[in-house]
Design a protein around this motif. Structure first.
Motif, PDB file in Angstrom:
ATOM      1  N   GLN A  65       0.837  -1.213   0.000  1.00 18.44           N
ATOM      2  CA  GLN A  65       0.000   0.000   0.000  1.00 18.44           C
ATOM      3  C   GLN A  65       0.873   1.266   0.000  1.00 18.44           C
ATOM      4  O   GLN A  65       0.719   2.152   0.855  1.00 18.44           O
ATOM      5  N   PRO A  66       1.828   1.352  -0.934  1.00 13.24           N
ATOM      6  CA  PRO A  66       2.788   2.464  -0.902  1.00 13.24           C
ATOM      7  C   PRO A  66       2.182   3.787  -1.369  1.00 13.24           C
ATOM      8  O   PRO A  66       1.188   3.800  -2.108  1.00 13.24           O
ATOM      9  N   GLN A  67       2.797   4.871  -0.931  1.00  8.77           N
ATOM     10  CA  GLN A  67       2.387   6.187  -1.431  1.00  8.77           C
ATOM     11  C   GLN A  67       2.808   6.335  -2.888  1.00  8.77           C
ATOM     12  O   GLN A  67       2.139   6.977  -3.687  1.00  8.77           O
ATOM     13  N   VAL A  68       3.946   5.728  -3.214  1.00  7.07           N
ATOM     14  CA  VAL A  68       4.442   5.779  -4.589  1.00  7.07           C
ATOM     15  C   VAL A  68       5.341   4.571  -4.819  1.00  7.07           C
ATOM     16  O   VAL A  68       5.977   4.062  -3.886  1.00  7.07           O
ATOM     17  N   VAL A  69       5.347   4.074  -6.059  1.00  2.00           N
ATOM     18  CA  VAL A  69       6.279   3.016  -6.471  1.00  2.00           C
ATOM     19  C   VAL A  69       7.182   3.602  -7.542  1.00  2.00           C
ATOM     20  O   VAL A  69       6.706   4.158  -8.535  1.00  2.00           O
ATOM     21  N   ILE A  70       8.489   3.497  -7.323  1.00  3.05           N
ATOM     22  CA  ILE A  70       9.461   3.998  -8.306  1.00  3.05           C
ATOM     23  C   ILE A  70      10.184   2.804  -8.908  1.00  3.05           C
ATOM     24  O   ILE A  70      10.782   1.999  -8.186  1.00  3.05           O
ATOM     25  N   HIS A  71      10.100   2.684 -10.212  1.00  4.73           N
ATOM     26  CA  HIS A  71      10.807   1.614 -10.922  1.00  4.73           C
ATOM     27  C   HIS A  71      12.065   2.204 -11.554  1.00  4.73           C
ATOM     28  O   HIS A  71      12.035   3.318 -12.078  1.00  4.73           O
ATOM     29  N   VAL A  72      13.140   1.443 -11.483  1.00  4.98           N
ATOM     30  CA  VAL A  72      14.414   1.878 -12.060  1.00  4.98           C
ATOM     31  C   VAL A  72      14.845   0.843 -13.084  1.00  4.98           C
ATOM     32  O   VAL A  72      14.764  -0.366 -12.832  1.00  4.98           O
ATOM     33  N   GLY A  73      15.253   1.314 -14.259  1.00  4.74           N
ATOM     34  CA  GLY A  73      15.698   0.416 -15.320  1.00  4.74           C
ATOM     35  C   GLY A  73      16.949   0.963 -15.980  1.00  4.74           C
ATOM     36  O   GLY A  73      17.249   2.157 -15.874  1.00  4.74           O
ATOM     37  N   VAL A  74      17.686   0.093 -16.652  1.00  4.30           N
ATOM     38  CA  VAL A  74      18.904   0.521 -17.344  1.00  4.30           C
ATOM     39  C   VAL A  74      18.587   0.839 -18.800  1.00  4.30           C
ATOM     40  O   VAL A  74      17.751   0.186 -19.420  1.00  4.30           O
ATOM     41  N   SER A  75      19.249   1.856 -19.326  1.00  3.11           N
ATOM     42  CA  SER A  75      19.184   2.155 -20.751  1.00  3.11           C
ATOM     43  C   SER A  75      20.598   2.351 -21.262  1.00  3.11           C
ATOM     44  O   SER A  75      21.332   3.208 -20.757  1.00  3.11           O
ATOM     45  N   GLY A  76      20.955   1.562 -22.271  1.00  2.39           N
ATOM     46  CA  GLY A  76      22.282   1.696 -22.878  1.00  2.39           C
ATOM     47  C   GLY A  76      22.463   3.039 -23.571  1.00  2.39           C
ATOM     48  O   GLY A  76      23.588   3.458 -23.846  1.00  2.39           O
ATOM     49  N   LEU A  77      21.350   3.718 -23.857  1.00  2.00           N
ATOM     50  CA  LEU A  77      21.413   5.024 -24.528  1.00  2.00           C
ATOM     51  C   LEU A  77      21.522   6.183 -23.535  1.00  2.00           C
ATOM     52  O   LEU A  77      21.862   7.301 -23.909  1.00  2.00           O
ATOM     53  N   ALA A  78      21.209   5.919 -22.261  1.00  2.00           N
ATOM     54  CA  ALA A  78      21.157   6.995 -21.267  1.00  2.00           C
ATOM     55  C   ALA A  78      22.559   7.412 -20.821  1.00  2.00           C
ATOM     56  O   ALA A  78      23.446   6.579 -20.644  1.00  2.00           O
ATOM     57  N   THR A  79      22.745   8.717 -20.636  1.00  2.00           N
ATOM     58  CA  THR A  79      23.978   9.231 -20.028  1.00  2.00           C
ATOM     59  C   THR A  79      23.637  10.065 -18.797  1.00  2.00           C
ATOM     60  O   THR A  79      24.510  10.614 -18.148  1.00  2.00           O
ATOM     61  N   THR A  80      22.346  10.173 -18.501  1.00  2.00           N
ATOM     62  CA  THR A  80      21.852  10.907 -17.335  1.00  2.00           C
ATOM     63  C   THR A  80      20.866  10.004 -16.588  1.00  2.00           C
ATOM     64  O   THR A  80      20.475   8.951 -17.101  1.00  2.00           O
ATOM     65  N   LEU A  81      20.445  10.416 -15.398  1.00  2.00           N
ATOM     66  CA  LEU A  81      19.262   9.816 -14.793  1.00  2.00           C
ATOM     67  C   LEU A  81      18.072  10.385 -15.562  1.00  2.00           C
ATOM     68  O   LEU A  81      17.906  11.597 -15.621  1.00  2.00           O
ATOM     69  N   THR A  82      17.301   9.518 -16.180  1.00  2.00           N
ATOM     70  CA  THR A  82      16.233   9.962 -17.080  1.00  2.00           C
ATOM     71  C   THR A  82      14.879   9.650 -16.471  1.00  2.00           C
ATOM     72  O   THR A  82      14.550   8.483 -16.240  1.00  2.00           O
ATOM     73  N   LEU A  83      14.094  10.692 -16.205  1.00  2.00           N
ATOM     74  CA  LEU A  83      12.779  10.540 -15.593  1.00  2.00           C
ATOM     75  C   LEU A  83      11.731  10.370 -16.689  1.00  2.00           C
ATOM     76  O   LEU A  83      11.603  11.223 -17.564  1.00  2.00           O
ATOM     77  N   GLU A  84      11.003   9.266 -16.628  1.00  2.00           N
ATOM     78  CA  GLU A  84       9.980   8.986 -17.637  1.00  2.00           C
ATOM     79  C   GLU A  84       8.642   9.550 -17.168  1.00  2.00           C
ATOM     80  O   GLU A  84       8.157   9.210 -16.090  1.00  2.00           O
ATOM     81  N   GLN A  85       8.031  10.427 -17.985  1.00  2.00           N
ATOM     82  CA  GLN A  85       6.775  11.068 -17.590  1.00  2.00           C
ATOM     83  C   GLN A  85       5.563  10.161 -17.781  1.00  2.00           C
ATOM     84  O   GLN A  85       4.580  10.277 -17.066  1.00  2.00           O
ATOM     85  N   CYS A  86       5.650   9.230 -18.747  1.00  2.00           N
ATOM     86  CA  CYS A  86       4.456   8.446 -19.072  1.00  2.00           C
ATOM     87  C   CYS A  86       4.844   7.063 -19.598  1.00  2.00           C
ATOM     88  O   CYS A  86       6.019   6.793 -19.870  1.00  2.00           O
ATOM     89  N   ALA A  87       3.833   6.195 -19.695  1.00  2.00           N
ATOM     90  CA  ALA A  87       4.054   4.832 -20.203  1.00  2.00           C
ATOM     91  C   ALA A  87       2.971   4.471 -21.205  1.00  2.00           C
ATOM     92  O   ALA A  87       1.893   5.067 -21.223  1.00  2.00           O
ATOM     93  N   HIS A  88       3.261   3.473 -22.025  1.00  2.00           N
ATOM     94  CA  HIS A  88       2.411   3.139 -23.172  1.00  2.00           C
ATOM     95  C   HIS A  88       1.849   1.727 -23.071  1.00  2.00           C
ATOM     96  O   HIS A  88       2.504   0.827 -22.551  1.00  2.00           O
ATOM     97  N   ASN A  89       0.675   1.544 -23.632  1.00  2.00           N
ATOM     98  CA  ASN A  89      -0.035   0.264 -23.515  1.00  2.00           C
ATOM     99  C   ASN A  89       0.294  -0.709 -24.637  1.00  2.00           C
ATOM    100  O   ASN A  89       0.211  -1.920 -24.439  1.00  2.00           O
TER     101      ASN A  89
END
Length: 214
Positions: A65-89
């Motif tokens: 029953q968390p206030q928020v769930v934060i998922h962290v994933g790796v991206s070979g293209l990322a050079t920063t911490l990248t915050l994802e605003q939305c997700a797709h179905n």
């Protein structure tokens, strides 16, 4: 004493060329340094499997029953911490670690095409970058149509938008595990500050729907 804020943070197991998944390494480092006394932090490693995510996420939300769930994933293209605003179905065609992908290529049958987090990632990004912690943060609106995007969508759907996703670069490109843990700590603390200032509103029944086209 006030109840602690419950936060769940997940990383992913190794897959493909990522024989060490920096997302799970970063989450373990975050667990070590914590999010402060007021936060009850639970972490777990997520399999890179569509069916496992379908089973695991409802259990995480139900049990903690968390206030928020934060998922962290790796991206070979990322050079920063990248915050994802939305997700797709839709659009899940890549095979997972079990060589499986959903026959429908979608996450939730008849779910909205896109769900936005209730968190304003642009604001989180700006606040953390302005704090000069030495770790760059950016914002994205395309989480990649693989297990990262899939997991994020499921979580936004289950948590009525109270979820976030952070892509991290592979270890050493350019950040160490300690850097990534510190960066996650700063980002999540800023997210919690934002949530405290904006209690959940009715219109976020399933998070906001968005209409980004990719």
């Amino acid at each position: 004493m006030a109840d602690k804020t419950k936060v769940v943070v997940t990383g992913f197991e190794p897959f493909g060329e990522h024989t060490v998944n920096s997302s799970w390494t970063a989450v373990q480092e975050l667990k070590r340094i914590g999010l402060g006394e007021a936060v009850d932090l639970y972490v777990c490693e997520v399999p890179v499997e569509y069916q496992a995510v379908q089973r695991l996420l409802p259990a995480l939300w139900e049990e903690h029953q968390p206030q928020v769930v934060i998922h962290v994933g790796v991206s070979g293209l990322a050079t920063t911490l990248t915050l994802e605003q939305c997700a797709h179905n839709n659009g899940y065609k890549r095979l997972d670690n079990c060589s499986f992908c959903p026959a429908s290529q979608c996450c939730v049958e008849d779910g909205p095409e896109c769900i936005k987090s209730v968190l304003d990632m642009d604001t989180v990004c700006k606040k953390v970058n302005d704090s000069n912690i030495g770790i760059a943060v950016s914002v994205s609106k395309d989480a990649g149509r693989y297990l990262c995007d899939y997991t994020y969508y499921m979580s936004l759907y289950l948590g009525q938008g109270h979820s976030a996703f952070v892509h991290v670069p592979p270890l050493g490109k350019p950040y160490s595990s300690q850097d990534l843990g510190r960066g996650l700590q700063a980002v999540i603390q800023e997210m919690l500050t934002q949530l405290e200032g904006h209690p959940a509103e009715e219109e976020h029944k399933h998070g906001e729907h968005c209409n980004y086209k990719h």
